[in-house]
Design a protein around this motif. Structure first.
Motif, PDB file in Angstrom:
ATOM      1  N   ILE A   5     -24.633 -31.320 -21.001  1.00  0.00           N
ATOM      2  CA  ILE A   5     -23.179 -31.427 -20.848  1.00  0.00           C
ATOM      3  C   ILE A   5     -22.696 -32.469 -21.840  1.00  0.00           C
ATOM      4  N   ILE A   6     -21.832 -32.055 -22.753  1.00  0.00           N
ATOM      5  CA  ILE A   6     -21.285 -32.994 -23.731  1.00  0.00           C
ATOM      6  C   ILE A   6     -19.997 -33.573 -23.175  1.00  0.00           C
ATOM      7  N   GLY A   7     -19.966 -34.887 -23.007  1.00  0.00           N
ATOM      8  CA  GLY A   7     -18.769 -35.555 -22.505  1.00  0.00           C
ATOM      9  C   GLY A   7     -18.985 -36.163 -21.140  1.00  0.00           C
ATOM     10  N   ALA A   8     -18.633 -37.456 -21.005  1.00  0.00           N
ATOM     11  CA  ALA A   8     -18.787 -38.171 -19.736  1.00  0.00           C
ATOM     12  C   ALA A   8     -17.444 -38.638 -19.200  1.00  0.00           C
ATOM     13  N   CYS A 194     -17.437 -30.446 -22.523  1.00  0.00           N
ATOM     14  CA  CYS A 194     -16.387 -31.202 -21.824  1.00  0.00           C
ATOM     15  C   CYS A 194     -15.908 -32.339 -22.720  1.00  0.00           C
ATOM     16  N   THR A 195     -15.575 -32.010 -23.965  1.00  0.00           N
ATOM     17  CA  THR A 195     -15.264 -33.034 -24.969  1.00  0.00           C
ATOM     18  C   THR A 195     -13.801 -33.433 -25.015  1.00  0.00           C
ATOM     19  N   ASN A 327     -15.064 -26.467 -20.778  1.00  0.00           N
ATOM     20  CA  ASN A 327     -14.210 -27.046 -19.736  1.00  0.00           C
ATOM     21  C   ASN A 327     -13.464 -28.213 -20.367  1.00  0.00           C
ATOM     22  N   TYR A 328     -12.327 -27.926 -20.974  1.00  0.00           N
ATOM     23  CA  TYR A 328     -11.551 -28.992 -21.626  1.00  0.00           C
ATOM     24  C   TYR A 328     -10.084 -28.574 -21.744  1.00  0.00           C
TER      25      TYR A 328
END
Length: 359
Positions: A5-8, A194-195, A327-328
Motif C-alpha cells: 500500500i503506497i501512502g500512510a 493511496c497517494t 483509493n485517492y
C-alpha cells in the motif's frame, strides 16, 4: 498474497487496517510521510477532522459516507484511545450565499432534509428565533470530531497488531512498489495506490485531474464545545468559516479556505486574521464576547486537500501487468468517507486476486 500500500495517510492506513483483518495477506505500507510528520504533501494530519457529509443523495460517495458513520460512532462510543469524540454540529445557512462556490459544495449539507438525516443522531432544524444575525436557517445533529494527532498513530497501532509492516519509501513510478527489495515476503501480487495529491505526479498514474485545494486553519486553546459551519463568507468564494474542537485536548480548529490550484505551504497572516475574525463573529462564546486578541493560538496550519475532478477514485486496473487498486482523491472528505472507501478498496483487492467473485 503480498500487497504493498503506497501512502500512510488516512486512506492508506484505513485500507491497511481493514485488509489486515482478512486472512492470507502480507501487507507493507510504504510511504514518504508517516504519522508524526507535518509536510505540505501529507494532508491527513492537517484535517479538522469531522463528519459533515456533502455527498449528493444516491451517489456512490453517499454510500461511502453512510458506511463510515457506524465505525466512527463506534470509536467515539467504545474506543476513547482512538481520539474520536461526539460533538453537536450546527450548520448555518445564509440566503445570500446561494450560488456561491461554498454553498454549491455544501448543497446537501445545507439541505433542511438531507439523506444523512436518517443516519446521524438527533438531526433537527433550529427555530428561526434562535438564529444569529444574517442566518436564515440552521440544522443541528450529533457528529464526531477527530484528533488527528491521536487517530493516525492509533490506526498504525491497529495495523502493527495485525502484522502490517511499515517502511519509508519514495517511488517515482507505481511499479517501483513491486521491486524485489520492497516486500520482505517476496514477489508483490498487488499494489494499492493511496497517494492522495501525489497521484498527480506518480509515474504510471499521473492523474492530472487531482489538484490541491489549499486549506488554512488556526488552532487555538479556546473551547468551542460544539462544531459550527456556515454556508459562505463575505470574503470571497475561496474562504470558509467553521469551528470544531478536537478530542482529548487537541485544541479548537478555526477555518478556513478552499483555494483550488494553490500549492502555497506557508500560512497567509492576513487570511489568518480573517479566519479568526469570522470565527469570533459567528461564535462569540469563543472569547466570551471579546475580540480575536483573546484567542489563545497554538499554531497556524496549511494543508492541501487532494481534490479529484469527478470524485474519489476507487477502481482497479493493470499497469504493465501489475494489479493496482486506486483509493485517492477524496478532497476535503477523506475522514468522513474513510471506512466506506477502504471497504470498497478491500473488495476490489480481493476481486483482483480471486478471493472474491466479480459482481
Amino acid at each position: 498474497m503480498n500487497v504493498v500500500i503506497i501512502g500512510a495517510g488516512v486512506a492508506g492506513l484505513t485500507t491497511a487496517m481493514l485488509l489486515s483483518k482478512q486472512p492470507g495477506y502480507n501487507i507493507v505500507v510504504a510511504a514518504k510521510h508517516m504519522p508524526g510528520d507535518y509536510d505540505i504533501e501529507y494532508a491527513s494530519p492537517w484535517a479538522g477532522a469531522n463528519y459533515m457529509p456533502v455527498s449528493v443523495s444516491g451517489t456512490e460517495a453517499a454510500k461511502w459516507d453512510k458506511d463510515t458513520w457506524g465505525p466512527l460512532a463506534d470509536l467515539g462510543k467504545n474506543h476513547p484511545e482512538a481520539g474520536v469524540h461526539f460533538q453537536d454540529c450546527e450548520i448555518h445557512s445564509r440566503d445570500k450565499d446561494l450560488g456561491s462556490a461554498t454553498a454549491d459544495w455544501f448543497a446537501e449539507l445545507l439541505s433542511p432534509n438531507p439523506w444523512f438525516s436518517k443516519v446521524v443522531p438527533n438531526f433537527r432544524s433550529l427555530p428561526k428565533e434562535s438564529l444569529g444575525p444574517g442566518i436564515n436557517s440552521a440544522t443541528v445533529f450529533t457528529s464526531v470530531c477527530i484528533n488527528t494527532a491521536i487517530y493516525l498513530p492509533w490506526l498504525v497501532s491497529q495495523c502493527l497488531a495485525n502484522g502490517v509492516i511499515f517502511k519509508r519509501s519514495i517511488f517515482k513510478h507505481i511499479n517501483d512498489a513491486a521491486l524485489p527489495d520492497v516486500h520482505p515476503h517476496g514477489k508483490v501480487d498487488l499494489v494499492v495506490n493511496c497517494t492522495g495529491l501525489m497521484a498527480s505526479k506518480l509515474g504510471g498514474v499521473e492523474d492530472k485531474s487531482v489538484v490541491p485545494a489549499r486549506g488554512q486553519i488556526v488552532i487555538v486553546r479556546n473551547e468551542a464545545g460544539k462544531m459550527l459551519d456556515v454556508s459562505g463568507t463575505d470574503d470571497g468564494d475561496e474562504e470558509a468559516c467553521y469551528v470544531m474542537t478536537r478530542a482529548a485536548g487537541g485544541g479548537t480548529v478555526l477555518g478556513g479556505s478552499y483555494q483550488k490550484g494553490n500549492w502555497e505551504s506557508q500560512p497567509d497572516p492576513n487570511l489568518a486574521i480573517r479566519i479568526m475574525k469570522r470565527a469570533v463573529s459567528m461564535y462569540p462564546a469563543l472569547t466570551d464576547g471579546k475580540g480575536i486578541e483573546h484567542l489563545d493560538v497554538i499554531r497556524h496550519g496549511v494543508g492541501l486537500r487532494p481534490v479529484r475532478e469527478g470524485g474519489t477514485r476507487i477502481e482497479k486496473e493493470r499497469i504493465d501487468g501489475l494489479w493496482v487498486v486506486h483509493n485517492y482523491g477524496a478532497g476535503g472528505a477523506g475522514y468522513q468517507l474513510l471506512y466506506g472507501c477502504a471497504k470498497a478498496t478491500v473488495e476490489l483487492v480481493e476481486e483482483a486476486l480471486g478471493a472474491r467473485p466479480k459482481l
